[in-house]
Design a protein around this motif. Structure first.
Motif, PDB file in Angstrom:
ATOM      1  N   ASP A 251      51.538 -45.652  20.858  1.00 24.13           N
ATOM      2  CA  ASP A 251      50.913 -46.966  22.164  1.00 24.13           C
ATOM      3  C   ASP A 251      50.830 -46.458  23.361  1.00 24.13           C
ATOM      4  N   PRO A 252      49.390 -46.274  23.714  1.00 21.65           N
ATOM      5  CA  PRO A 252      49.552 -45.361  25.221  1.00 21.65           C
ATOM      6  C   PRO A 252      49.927 -46.267  26.006  1.00 21.65           C
ATOM      7  N   ASP A 253      50.348 -47.242  26.654  1.00 23.29           N
ATOM      8  CA  ASP A 253      50.515 -47.859  27.350  1.00 23.29           C
ATOM      9  C   ASP A 253      52.390 -47.151  27.475  1.00 23.29           C
ATOM     10  N   ALA A 254      52.757 -47.654  26.111  1.00 23.17           N
ATOM     11  CA  ALA A 254      54.530 -47.341  26.013  1.00 23.17           C
ATOM     12  C   ALA A 254      54.562 -45.949  26.573  1.00 23.17           C
ATOM     13  N   ALA A 255      53.490 -45.070  26.682  1.00 22.36           N
ATOM     14  CA  ALA A 255      53.944 -43.314  26.087  1.00 22.36           C
ATOM     15  C   ALA A 255      53.565 -43.166  27.713  1.00 22.36           C
ATOM     16  N   TYR A 256      53.271 -43.660  28.551  1.00 23.99           N
ATOM     17  CA  TYR A 256      53.204 -43.003  30.057  1.00 23.99           C
ATOM     18  C   TYR A 256      53.918 -44.227  30.763  1.00 23.99           C
ATOM     19  N   LEU A 257      54.963 -44.655  30.481  1.00 24.61           N
ATOM     20  CA  LEU A 257      56.420 -45.995  30.899  1.00 24.61           C
ATOM     21  C   LEU A 257      57.180 -44.638  30.938  1.00 24.61           C
TER      22      LEU A 257
ATOM     23  N   ASN B  67      62.971 -31.033  27.967  1.00 27.88           N
ATOM     24  CA  ASN B  67      62.003 -30.096  27.420  1.00 27.88           C
ATOM     25  C   ASN B  67      60.776 -30.387  26.867  1.00 27.88           C
ATOM     26  N   GLU B  68      59.571 -30.488  27.720  1.00 25.97           N
ATOM     27  CA  GLU B  68      58.013 -30.850  27.530  1.00 25.97           C
ATOM     28  C   GLU B  68      58.241 -32.083  26.795  1.00 25.97           C
ATOM     29  N   PRO B  69      58.223 -32.938  28.234  1.00 24.91           N
ATOM     30  CA  PRO B  69      58.231 -34.455  28.479  1.00 24.91           C
ATOM     31  C   PRO B  69      57.174 -34.788  27.470  1.00 24.91           C
ATOM     32  N   LYS B  70      55.590 -33.888  28.060  1.00 23.85           N
ATOM     33  CA  LYS B  70      54.408 -33.982  27.423  1.00 23.85           C
ATOM     34  C   LYS B  70      54.821 -34.202  26.491  1.00 23.85           C
ATOM     35  N   THR B  71      55.202 -33.503  25.496  1.00 27.65           N
ATOM     36  CA  THR B  71      55.220 -33.250  23.852  1.00 27.65           C
ATOM     37  C   THR B  71      55.775 -34.847  23.617  1.00 27.65           C
ATOM     38  N   VAL B  72      56.718 -35.321  24.368  1.00 30.20           N
ATOM     39  CA  VAL B  72      57.342 -36.679  23.274  1.00 30.20           C
ATOM     40  C   VAL B  72      56.579 -37.953  23.527  1.00 30.20           C
ATOM     41  N   VAL B  73      56.157 -37.605  25.063  1.00 27.94           N
ATOM     42  CA  VAL B  73      55.289 -38.413  25.236  1.00 27.94           C
ATOM     43  C   VAL B  73      53.337 -38.380  24.346  1.00 27.94           C
ATOM     44  N   GLN B  74      53.227 -37.010  24.183  1.00 27.82           N
ATOM     45  CA  GLN B  74      52.035 -37.314  23.225  1.00 27.82           C
ATOM     46  C   GLN B  74      52.352 -37.321  21.604  1.00 27.82           C
ATOM     47  N   ASN B  75      53.246 -36.884  21.566  1.00 33.90           N
ATOM     48  CA  ASN B  75      53.466 -36.303  20.384  1.00 33.90           C
ATOM     49  C   ASN B  75      53.911 -37.823  19.283  1.00 33.90           C
ATOM     50  N   GLY B  76      55.071 -38.115  20.458  1.00 24.94           N
ATOM     51  CA  GLY B  76      55.861 -39.525  20.414  1.00 24.94           C
ATOM     52  C   GLY B  76      55.179 -40.729  20.542  1.00 24.94           C
ATOM     53  N   TYR B  77      54.587 -41.108  21.528  1.00 26.66           N
ATOM     54  CA  TYR B  77      53.710 -42.372  21.704  1.00 26.66           C
ATOM     55  C   TYR B  77      52.313 -42.213  21.343  1.00 26.66           C
ATOM     56  N   LEU B  78      51.842 -41.233  21.132  1.00 23.38           N
ATOM     57  CA  LEU B  78      49.921 -41.481  21.205  1.00 23.38           C
ATOM     58  C   LEU B  78      50.172 -40.555  19.951  1.00 23.38           C
ATOM     59  N   THR B  79      50.081 -39.927  19.466  1.00 20.43           N
ATOM     60  CA  THR B  79      49.598 -39.842  17.677  1.00 20.43           C
ATOM     61  C   THR B  79      50.657 -40.347  17.014  1.00 20.43           C
ATOM     62  N   GLY B  80      52.080 -40.442  17.232  1.00 21.51           N
ATOM     63  CA  GLY B  80      53.506 -41.193  16.137  1.00 21.51           C
ATOM     64  C   GLY B  80      53.514 -39.592  15.215  1.00 21.51           C
TER      65      GLY B  80
END
Length: 472
Positions: A218-224, A197-210
Motif C-alpha cells: 500500500d504505497p499511500d500507507a507506506a509514506y505515512l 533502525n532503517e525506517p526505509k526498510t520498514v517502508v519499502q519492504n513492509g508496506y511497498l513490496t510486502g
C-alpha cells in the motif's frame, strides 16, 4: 539465489590477510599489513538484532511482535522459518559475550525487543525483560565492550499493529513512552542509543513490496508510516533529553548512493528523485527540518503522508542528535525511466551489488551535505554460502575480501575528513535473515542451528587481527 560468492572475490585467499590456500594467517606483525591505520580508540564492533538472534519467543513475559505473526504465516518466509529459537542468544548470551571478548570487539550494537519490555506496547515495563538487557549490558561493560543499543529493529508489538501499527500517529507516542522506560532502566550504563533502525526498510519492504512484516502493499500507507517513524525518532530523542540522560543518541539509516545509469539528462533527473526516496526523505528532516520538496511534489498534496504532517512535527524530528548511524550495502543505478540496472557483481543476496566505492561516496556525501556530525557504520557485510569443512572450520574468503575492501573505502573517507568513529560488521552471528529465513549466513561466527554450537569463521580470525592492529 546464487550458490557462490561474486567472481571478483574468487582470489581472496591470495590477497593480504589470507594465504594461497585460503587459510587466515594469524601470525602477529608490527602493524597493519596494508599500512592503513584508523584513528586511535576507533570503535571496532559487530552488530545483531533482537528478533534475529534471541529466540525465547514466549518466555519471561515477552509479547507477540509483528515478526512472530509474519514468520508464522504460511508462505511468508523461506522454508517457513521463524525466529522462535533463532541463535538462542537469550539463553546463550554469556557464551556470546565471551566470543565478543575473544574477538577483541570494542563496541557491540544490538537491539532491544519492544515486546519483551512491553508485551502489548503499553503500560509498565516487564521487569524480566529489562533484567535480561541489564545482564547483557553489564556483561559487555565487564569485558570492556561499549554497548550501542538500538531501540527499534522492526519488532513492533503485535497489539500495536492491531490498532493500526505505524499508520497510527499514536504509535509514535507509544514508542516514546517505551524509550523512556528503557532510558530510565539502562541509561546510566549505555553510552550510545540508536532510535529507529532503517525506517526505509520498514517502508519499502513492509508496506511497498510486502516482503517484510506486516506484509502490506500500500504505497499511500507506506509514506505515512515513514512520517510516523521519523516522528517516533524525534520523540525518543526528546525523551532522552527530558529524562536527563547523558548518553548520545541518533538514528540508524541504510543509505544507498544513487547514480545515473547513463549520461543522459533523463537518467540524472530520475536518479535525483530516486535519491530523494532512498536517502533525503530520511536525512533531510533530521538534519534540515524539512522533507525534500521533490519527493513531496511527487507524492502529491493528497498523499496521506503530506496531509499527516502537523505543525511542530518537523521541529520534533529535527531535535538535535549526537551522531548518525550509517548502514551501507549496495549502490543503485537509475535509468531515465526511473528503473534500475546492475553494474557490479552481486552477493548471495541478489539485491546487493558489491561496490566498495559506494561506502566512500555515501560517507563523504553525508559529511559534505549535512555537516560534520559524528558517524558510525553500524552495518556492513554480505551473505556467503558458508559450510563446515571436514576439519571443522568455515573458510569464508569472500567475506574477508568484502570487508577489507569496504574498510579500505571507509579509511579513505576518514582521510578525506569524515568524522567516522566506529565500524560494525553485520553480523556477529549467523541468524534469522527475515523473509530469507536461515538460508543466508551473514555472520562472522557460524551457528550450527541443530546444536547451537558457535564456530568462528576465517573472517572472525581475520577481523580479530584487524582490531588488534587498528587497521589493515
Amino acid at each position: 539465489m546464487p550458490n557462490s560468492g561474486p567472481a571478483a572475490y574468487a582470489d581472496a585467499g591470495a590477497r593480504p590477510g589470507g594465504t594461497a590456500d585460503g587459510r587466515i594467517d594469524t601470525a602477529s606483525d608490527a602493524g597493519p599489513a596494508g599500512g592503513l591505520r584508523f584513528p586511535p580508540a576507533f570503535g571496532w564492533g559487530a552488530a545483531t538484532s533482537a528478533y534475529q538472534i534471541e529466540g525465547a519467543a514466549k518466555e519471561d513475559g515477552r509479547g507477540e511482535s509483528v515478526w512472530d505473526t509474519f514468520s508464522r504465516t504460511p508462505g511468508r518466509t523461506r522454508n517457513g522459518d521463524t525466529g522462535d529459537v533463532a541463535a538462542d542468544h537469550y539463553h546463550r548470551y554469556a557464551e556470546d559475550l565471551d566470543l565478543m571478548r575473544d574477538l577483541g570487539l570494542r563496541s557491540y550494537r544490538f537491539s532491544i525487543s519492544w515486546p519483551r519490555i512491553q508485551a502489548d506496547g503499553t503500560g509498565p515495563a516487564n521487569q524480566r525483560g529489562l533484567d535480561f538487557y541489564r545482564r547483557l549490558v553489564d556483561g559487555l561493560l565487564e569485558r570492556d565492550i561499549a554497548p550501542m543499543v538500538t531501540l527499534f529493529h522492526w519488532d513492533l508489538p503485535q497489539a500495536l499493529q492491531d490498532t493500526g501499527g505505524w499508520e497510527s500517529r499514536d504509535v509514535a507516542n507509544r514508542f516514546a513512552d517505551y524509550a523512556d522506560l528503557v532510558f530510565r532502566a539502562l541509561g546510566d550504563r549505555v553510552p550510545v542509543w540508536l532510535t529507529i533502525n532503517e525506517p526505509k526498510t520498514v517502508v519499502q519492504n513492509g508496506y511497498l513490496t510486502g516482503h517484510h512484516a506486516p506484509g502490506r502493499q500500500d504505497p499511500d500507507a507506506a509514506y505515512l508510516v515513514a512520517h510516523h517513524l521519523q516522528l517516533a525518532h524525534g520523540l525518543a530523542v526528546r525523551a532522552l533529553r527530558a529524562g536527563g540522560g547523558t548518553g548520545r543518541i541518533g538514528p540508524a539509516f541504510n543509505l544507498h548512493p544513487c547514480y545515473p545509469a547513463d549520461e543522459t539528462p533523463e537518467a540524472a533527473r530520475a536518479a535525483r528523485l530516486y535519491d530523494g526516496y532512498e536517502n533525503r526523505l530520511y536525512l533531510d528532516p533530521v538534519f534540515t527540518g524539512a522533507y525534500p520538496q521533490d519527493v513531496l511534489a511527487d507524492l502529491g498534496p493528497d498523499s496521506r503522508m503530506v496531509r499527516a504532517v502537523r505543525d511542530g512535527d518537523l521541529e520534533v524530528i529535527a531535535a538535535p542528535v549526537d551522531l548518525l548511524a550509517v548502514q551501507y550495502y549496495t549502490p543503485i543505478y537509475v535509468t531515465g525511466d526511473g528503473g534500475t540496472v546492475r553494474r557490479w557483481p552481486t552477493s548471495q543476496a541478489d539485491w546487493q551489488q558489491i561496490h566498495p566505492d559506494g561506502m566512500y561516496d555515501i560517507l563523504t556525501r553525508v559529511t559534505r551535505e549535512y555537516g560534520p556530525v559524528p558517524l558510525t557504520v553500524t552495518e556492513n557485510g554480505l551473505p556467503t554460502p558458508d559450510a563446515l569443512g571436514d576439519d571443522g572450520t568455515v573458510d569464508d574468503v569472500a567475506r574477508i575480501a568484502f570487508l577489507r575492501d569496504h574498510l579500505s573505502a571507509a579509511h579513505r573517507a576518514v582521510t578525506a575528513g569524515v568524522p567516522l568513529e566506529s565500524f560494525h560488521v553485520w553480523s556477529l552471528l549467523d541468524n534469522f535473515e527475515w523473509n530469507e529465513g536461515y538460508d543466508q549466513r551473514w555472520g562472522l561466527v557460524y551457528v550450527d542451528y541443530p546444536t547451537q554450537r558457535r564456530i568462528p569463521k576465517s573472517s572472525a580470525h581475520w577481523y580479530r587481527r584487524v582490531i588488534a592492529d587498528n587497521g589493515l
